[in-house]
Scaffold this active site. Sequence first.
Site, short mmCIF file in Angstrom:
data_model
loop_
_atom_site.label_atom_id
_atom_site.label_comp_id
_atom_site.label_asym_id
_atom_site.label_seq_id
_atom_site.Cartn_x
_atom_site.Cartn_y
_atom_site.Cartn_z
N ASP A 215 37.92 34.60 -10.45
CA ASP A 215 38.52 35.34 -9.57
C ASP A 215 40.20 35.19 -9.90
O ASP A 215 40.61 34.45 -9.31
CB ASP A 215 38.31 34.74 -8.06
CG ASP A 215 38.99 35.50 -6.93
OD1 ASP A 215 39.44 36.78 -7.15
OD2 ASP A 215 39.00 34.94 -5.74
N GLU B 209 47.54 38.92 -4.93
CA GLU B 209 46.36 39.31 -3.85
C GLU B 209 46.13 38.04 -3.35
O GLU B 209 45.37 38.11 -2.14
CB GLU B 209 45.53 39.73 -4.91
CG GLU B 209 44.03 40.50 -4.43
CD GLU B 209 43.29 39.49 -3.99
OE1 GLU B 209 42.04 39.81 -3.21
OE2 GLU B 209 43.14 38.32 -4.28
N HIS C 5 44.14 41.47 -10.24
CA HIS C 5 45.24 40.50 -10.10
C HIS C 5 45.05 39.32 -11.13
O HIS C 5 44.17 38.94 -11.39
CB HIS C 5 45.40 40.04 -8.60
CG HIS C 5 44.15 39.22 -8.15
ND1 HIS C 5 43.96 37.84 -8.35
CD2 HIS C 5 42.95 39.53 -7.62
CE1 HIS C 5 42.83 37.49 -7.81
NE2 HIS C 5 42.35 38.45 -7.27
N ASP D 174 47.19 36.57 -10.27
CA ASP D 174 47.42 35.20 -9.38
C ASP D 174 46.25 34.39 -9.04
O ASP D 174 45.13 35.24 -8.89
CB ASP D 174 48.43 35.57 -8.18
CG ASP D 174 47.73 36.49 -7.20
OD1 ASP D 174 46.95 37.37 -7.79
OD2 ASP D 174 47.85 36.24 -5.92
N HIS E 183 37.43 30.01 -6.23
CA HIS E 183 38.32 29.14 -5.59
C HIS E 183 37.62 27.76 -5.45
O HIS E 183 38.28 27.03 -4.70
CB HIS E 183 38.17 29.73 -3.81
CG HIS E 183 39.10 31.04 -3.86
ND1 HIS E 183 39.66 31.53 -2.59
CD2 HIS E 183 39.41 31.96 -4.71
CE1 HIS E 183 40.16 32.50 -3.00
NE2 HIS E 183 39.83 32.95 -4.02
N GLU F 217 37.08 42.70 -8.96
CA GLU F 217 36.72 41.50 -8.21
C GLU F 217 35.19 41.00 -8.44
O GLU F 217 34.69 41.49 -8.78
CB GLU F 217 36.96 41.74 -6.85
CG GLU F 217 38.32 41.90 -6.11
CD GLU F 217 39.16 40.53 -6.17
OE1 GLU F 217 38.62 39.67 -6.46
OE2 GLU F 217 40.38 40.63 -5.75
#
Length: 397
Positions: A106, A140, A73, A75, A366, A169
Site C-alpha cells: 500500500d 493519501e 501515492h 506516502d 499497514h 491500490e
Amino acid sequence: MTATDPVANLQTLIRCPSVTPAEGGALTALEAMLAPLGFTVDKVTAREEGTADIENLYARLGKDGPHLMFAGHTDVVPVGDEAAWTHPPFAAEISKGELFGRGAVDMKGGVACFVAAVARHIEKNGPPAGSISFLITGDEEGPAINGTVKLLQWATERGERWDACLVGEPTNPDRLGDMIKIGRRGSLSGRITVHGVQGHAAYPHLADNPVRGMLQLTQALMDPPFDGGTDDFQPSNLEVTTVDVGNPATNVIPAKASASFNIRFNDSWSVETLRAEILRRLEAAAGNGQLRPGRKPVKYDIVWADRPSHVFLTRNNALIASLSSAIENVAGRSPALSTTGGTSDARFIKDYCPVVEFGLVGQTMHMVNERVAVSDLETLTAIYETFIDRWFAHAGS
C-alpha cells in the site's frame, strides 16, 4: 538496472522513508525512473493553512489522446513497533520469495509495477498511441487535503484532460486477480453532543444524565437498518465509533456526553438525503421517554465532519473490459467487479474521468512485516502491460 524491473523499482521506493507528510525522496526517485522514459515531470507542492505542505508529482508522456492516467501515492503509514519487524521496514529486503517493507503493498508496489509496465511497453512498441500520465500524491494516508484534490485542480487548470484512470491500490483480498473496484460507497461522519445536568449519582432527580439520552439517540442511528443494499452495493451501515463523557468519578452524573459515528452508504442515498434521515431519527429518538420517563426531550446538537465522500459507480466498458481481459489473460482468473471496502482517492478522480482500481493483494497492508510476493510483482506488471496495450487499442478504435 532499468525501470522495466518492478522489484528494483519497488526496492528503490521503499528505501525512501516517506511517512506522511514526508516526501522522503520517493517522488525524486520516481522522477528518476520516469524522466528517461520521456515523461515530462512536474513536482507540485500544495499548501493550506493549518496543514502540512505536501509534495506531489504529475508526469505525462505524449501530447495527444486518448489519455490514460495512473494514480496512486508514495506516502506510507508509520511503521509501528520497528523492533517487531522481521526485516527493517525501509530496507526492502527479500526473504523466501517475499519483499518486506512499509509501502510494499500500500501502495508503492502498484506504482513500481505500473512504471515497469510502461517501460516495457515503450521498449517493445515505442511510445503509446496517445498519452499516459502519472498522478502521484504524498497525502493519501493523511488528511487528503493537499494531495490528489489539489493536484487534479492544478493539472486541470493547465489544460489536462483524461479519458480513463487506473488507481493502483491493493484491491485483491486473497489472490492477484480476485477483484477490481469499480466504485466505492460514500462516507459520512458526525459528532453528537447531548447536554444534561451534572449532579450526584444518589440524587438523579436533581440531575439529568446525558448518557441516558445518548443511548436513545445512538440506538436510533443503528436500528433499524438504513436499507437492504442495492444491485451494485452492499447495505449501508452506521457504526458509533466513540462515546465520551470525560468523567473520572463514579458517583457523579456528567454534564454532557458525546458520540462520533460514521456511515458507509450505498447509492440509495446522497449526502443530503442521508443527513436528513439521520436528523429525522435523532429528533424522533430525542422525544422517546423510555430511558428518561417524565423528562423533556433530549437536548443535543450535531456537528458534521468536513469533506464527506460521495458514492460512485463506474460504468465504462473500454476501461473495465480492457482490465478484466488483461487479468484473465495473465492471471487466469475472472475478477469480481466490486464496490466493497473503504474510500480511496478514486472518490476525487471520478469527477474528472471514469476510474477503476486494481493492485496487489492487501492482506499485509499497514501491518508489521508488510510484504509482497516477488512473483506477484512480476504478474501485476504483466497485467498492467497487457491492460495498457488493450486499453489503447480499445479507446483508439
